[in-house]
Design an enzyme around this catalytic site. Structure first.
Site, PDB file in Angstrom:
ATOM      1  N   TRP A  77      25.419  61.198  31.553  1.00 32.92           N
ATOM      2  CA  TRP A  77      25.198  59.753  31.358  1.00 32.92           C
ATOM      3  C   TRP A  77      23.818  59.392  31.894  1.00 32.92           C
ATOM      4  CZ3 TRP A  77      27.167  54.765  30.215  1.00 32.92           C
ATOM      5  CH2 TRP A  77      28.342  54.767  29.443  1.00 32.92           C
ATOM      6  N   SER A  86      29.054  60.450  35.865  1.00 32.64           N
ATOM      7  CA  SER A  86      29.020  60.545  37.328  1.00 32.64           C
ATOM      8  C   SER A  86      30.418  60.688  37.922  1.00 32.64           C
ATOM      9  CB  SER A  86      28.341  59.314  37.916  1.00 32.64           C
ATOM     10  OG  SER A  86      26.976  59.335  37.577  1.00 32.64           O
ATOM     11  N   PHE A  87      31.392  60.081  37.270  1.00 28.14           N
ATOM     12  CA  PHE A  87      32.766  60.193  37.776  1.00 28.14           C
ATOM     13  C   PHE A  87      33.195  61.658  37.882  1.00 28.14           C
ATOM     14  CE2 PHE A  87      37.416  60.069  37.433  1.00 28.14           C
ATOM     15  CZ  PHE A  87      37.719  59.158  38.437  1.00 28.14           C
ATOM     16  N   GLU A  88      32.657  62.499  36.989  1.00 31.79           N
ATOM     17  CA  GLU A  88      33.047  63.914  36.960  1.00 31.79           C
ATOM     18  C   GLU A  88      32.270  64.760  37.981  1.00 31.79           C
ATOM     19  OE1 GLU A  88      32.679  62.122  33.893  1.00 31.79           O
ATOM     20  OE2 GLU A  88      34.855  61.974  34.026  1.00 31.79           O
ATOM     21  N   CYS A 135      23.434  58.927  37.733  1.00 30.33           N
ATOM     22  CA  CYS A 135      22.783  57.616  37.756  1.00 30.33           C
ATOM     23  C   CYS A 135      23.769  56.604  37.183  1.00 30.33           C
ATOM     24  CB  CYS A 135      21.508  57.654  36.919  1.00 30.33           C
ATOM     25  SG  CYS A 135      20.771  56.022  36.731  1.00 30.33           S
ATOM     26  N   VAL A 136      24.179  55.661  38.005  1.00 33.15           N
ATOM     27  CA  VAL A 136      25.087  54.613  37.552  1.00 33.15           C
ATOM     28  C   VAL A 136      24.312  53.300  37.515  1.00 33.15           C
ATOM     29  CG1 VAL A 136      27.398  53.661  37.791  1.00 33.15           C
ATOM     30  CG2 VAL A 136      26.856  55.829  38.868  1.00 33.15           C
ATOM     31  N   ASP A 192      28.130  44.571  33.010  1.00 34.77           N
ATOM     32  CA  ASP A 192      28.731  43.242  33.102  1.00 34.77           C
ATOM     33  C   ASP A 192      30.162  43.267  33.649  1.00 34.77           C
ATOM     34  OD1 ASP A 192      26.459  42.155  32.053  1.00 34.77           O
ATOM     35  OD2 ASP A 192      27.158  42.363  29.970  1.00 34.77           O
ATOM     36  N   HIS A 222      33.193  48.071  36.339  1.00 34.52           N
ATOM     37  CA  HIS A 222      33.226  49.524  36.177  1.00 34.52           C
ATOM     38  C   HIS A 222      32.277  50.224  37.154  1.00 34.52           C
ATOM     39  CE1 HIS A 222      34.735  52.635  33.366  1.00 34.52           C
ATOM     40  NE2 HIS A 222      33.695  53.309  33.823  1.00 34.52           N
ATOM     41  N   ARG A 259      12.585  55.160  40.501  1.00 39.01           N
ATOM     42  CA  ARG A 259      13.023  56.214  41.417  1.00 39.01           C
ATOM     43  C   ARG A 259      12.907  57.615  40.827  1.00 39.01           C
ATOM     44  NH1 ARG A 259      14.616  51.523  42.602  1.00 39.01           N
ATOM     45  NH2 ARG A 259      15.146  50.916  44.733  1.00 39.01           N
TER      46      ARG A 259
HETATM   47  C1  DLZ Z   1      31.930  54.860  31.417  1.00 41.82           C
HETATM   48  C2  DLZ Z   1      30.653  54.918  32.179  1.00 41.82           C
HETATM   49  C3  DLZ Z   1      29.861  53.758  32.331  1.00 41.82           C
HETATM   50  C4  DLZ Z   1      30.239  52.441  31.754  1.00 41.82           C
HETATM   51  N1  DLZ Z   1      28.692  53.798  32.954  1.00 41.82           N
HETATM   52  C5  DLZ Z   1      28.272  54.977  33.494  1.00 41.82           C
HETATM   53  C6  DLZ Z   1      27.021  55.037  34.175  1.00 41.82           C
HETATM   54  O1  DLZ Z   1      26.245  54.081  34.293  1.00 41.82           O
HETATM   55  N2  DLZ Z   1      26.667  56.236  34.709  1.00 41.82           N
HETATM   56  C7  DLZ Z   1      27.462  57.355  34.629  1.00 41.82           C
HETATM   57  O2  DLZ Z   1      27.073  58.418  35.155  1.00 41.82           O
HETATM   58  N3  DLZ Z   1      28.637  57.303  33.967  1.00 41.82           N
HETATM   59  C8  DLZ Z   1      29.044  56.164  33.394  1.00 41.82           C
HETATM   60  N4  DLZ Z   1      30.233  56.118  32.725  1.00 41.82           N
HETATM   61  C9  DLZ Z   1      31.011  57.364  32.525  1.00 41.82           C
HETATM   62  C10 DLZ Z   1      31.924  57.747  33.714  1.00 41.82           C
HETATM   63  O3  DLZ Z   1      31.171  58.276  34.785  1.00 41.82           O
HETATM   64  C11 DLZ Z   1      32.947  58.819  33.276  1.00 41.82           C
HETATM   65  O4  DLZ Z   1      32.294  59.876  32.643  1.00 41.82           O
HETATM   66  C12 DLZ Z   1      34.011  58.261  32.348  1.00 41.82           C
HETATM   67  O5  DLZ Z   1      34.642  57.136  32.924  1.00 41.82           O
HETATM   68  C13 DLZ Z   1      35.080  59.330  32.017  1.00 41.82           C
HETATM   69  O6  DLZ Z   1      35.754  59.760  33.202  1.00 41.82           O
END
Ligand code: DLZ
Length: 163
Positions: free
Chosen positions: A30, A64-66, A88-89, A93, A96, A135
């Site tokens: 992502w 990033s969740f993974e 990077c998250v 809006d 999440h 960054r």
């Molecule tokens: C779903 C999602 C969203 C909305 N935004 C990001 C983000 O800004 N950065 C990132 O690394 N991942 C994002 N994801 C995906 C989640 O991390 C994850 O891959 C999904 O929720 C599936 O588990």
């Protein structure tokens, strides 16, 4: 928490011998225009400090969740001394952003305390793309480089205690 005017590399003059250190880097796909740059910065810094490229294992995860699972597998099976988790998250809006940041910071923190290897928190949590770019290629330098120096220092720390 601001990192303006904080140049981590100025403080890394005593970087130890790294030629036998092995690093795993787990990278989120992502926002890959950012995470690719962070990865590049981390690899450049590791190799500039003497880590052979063959001692760097890279794994990609979807988001990033993974990163937590990816880093945990890397710690178990990767034959590495430290792991750098890069993501990077970007705030959107909906809430999440908060859920992902919370889950990843908790997960990496827990893994760091329990897996026996340092796990470096390489997650950019930013309000917008401009802050992310600042960054990676902007005046704040490439944060990937900081993650790499931190990883080297933590392996050195662990090895000194083992002796
Ligand atoms: C779903 C999602 C969203 C909305 N935004 C990001 C983000 O800004 N950065 C990132 O690394 N991942 C994002 N994801 C995906 C989640 O991390 C994850 O891959 C999904 O929720 C599936 O588990």
């Amino acid at each position: 928490m601001s990192s303006t005017n904080y140049n981590f590399l100025q403080e890394s003059s005593a970087v130890p011998d790294t030629s036998n250190m092995r690093f795993g880097i787990v990278v989120s796909e992502w926002n890959n225009q950012i995470t690719d740059k962070l990865l590049e910065g981390a690899i450049d810094t590791l190799t500039q400090h003497g880590v052979p490229e063959s001692n760097i294992t890279i794994g990609h995860v979807p988001g990033s969740f993974e990163l937590v699972f990816g880093a945990s597998q890397m710690a178990k099976f990767g034959y590495v001394d430290a792991i750098i988790a890069i993501g990077c998250v970007i705030r959107g809006d909906t809430p999440h952003f908060d859920y992902i940041c919370e889950a990843v910071s908790q997960g990496i923190g827990q893994l760091n305390a329990t897996c026996g290897k340092p796990v470096i928190f390489g997650l950019l949590t930013v309000n917008n793309m401009d802050q992310a770019i600042e960054r990676t290629t902007g005046p704040l330098g490439n944060k990937g480089s900081e993650f790499a120096v931190t990883a080297i220092k933590m392996v050195d720390y662990a090895w000194k205690l083992e002796k």
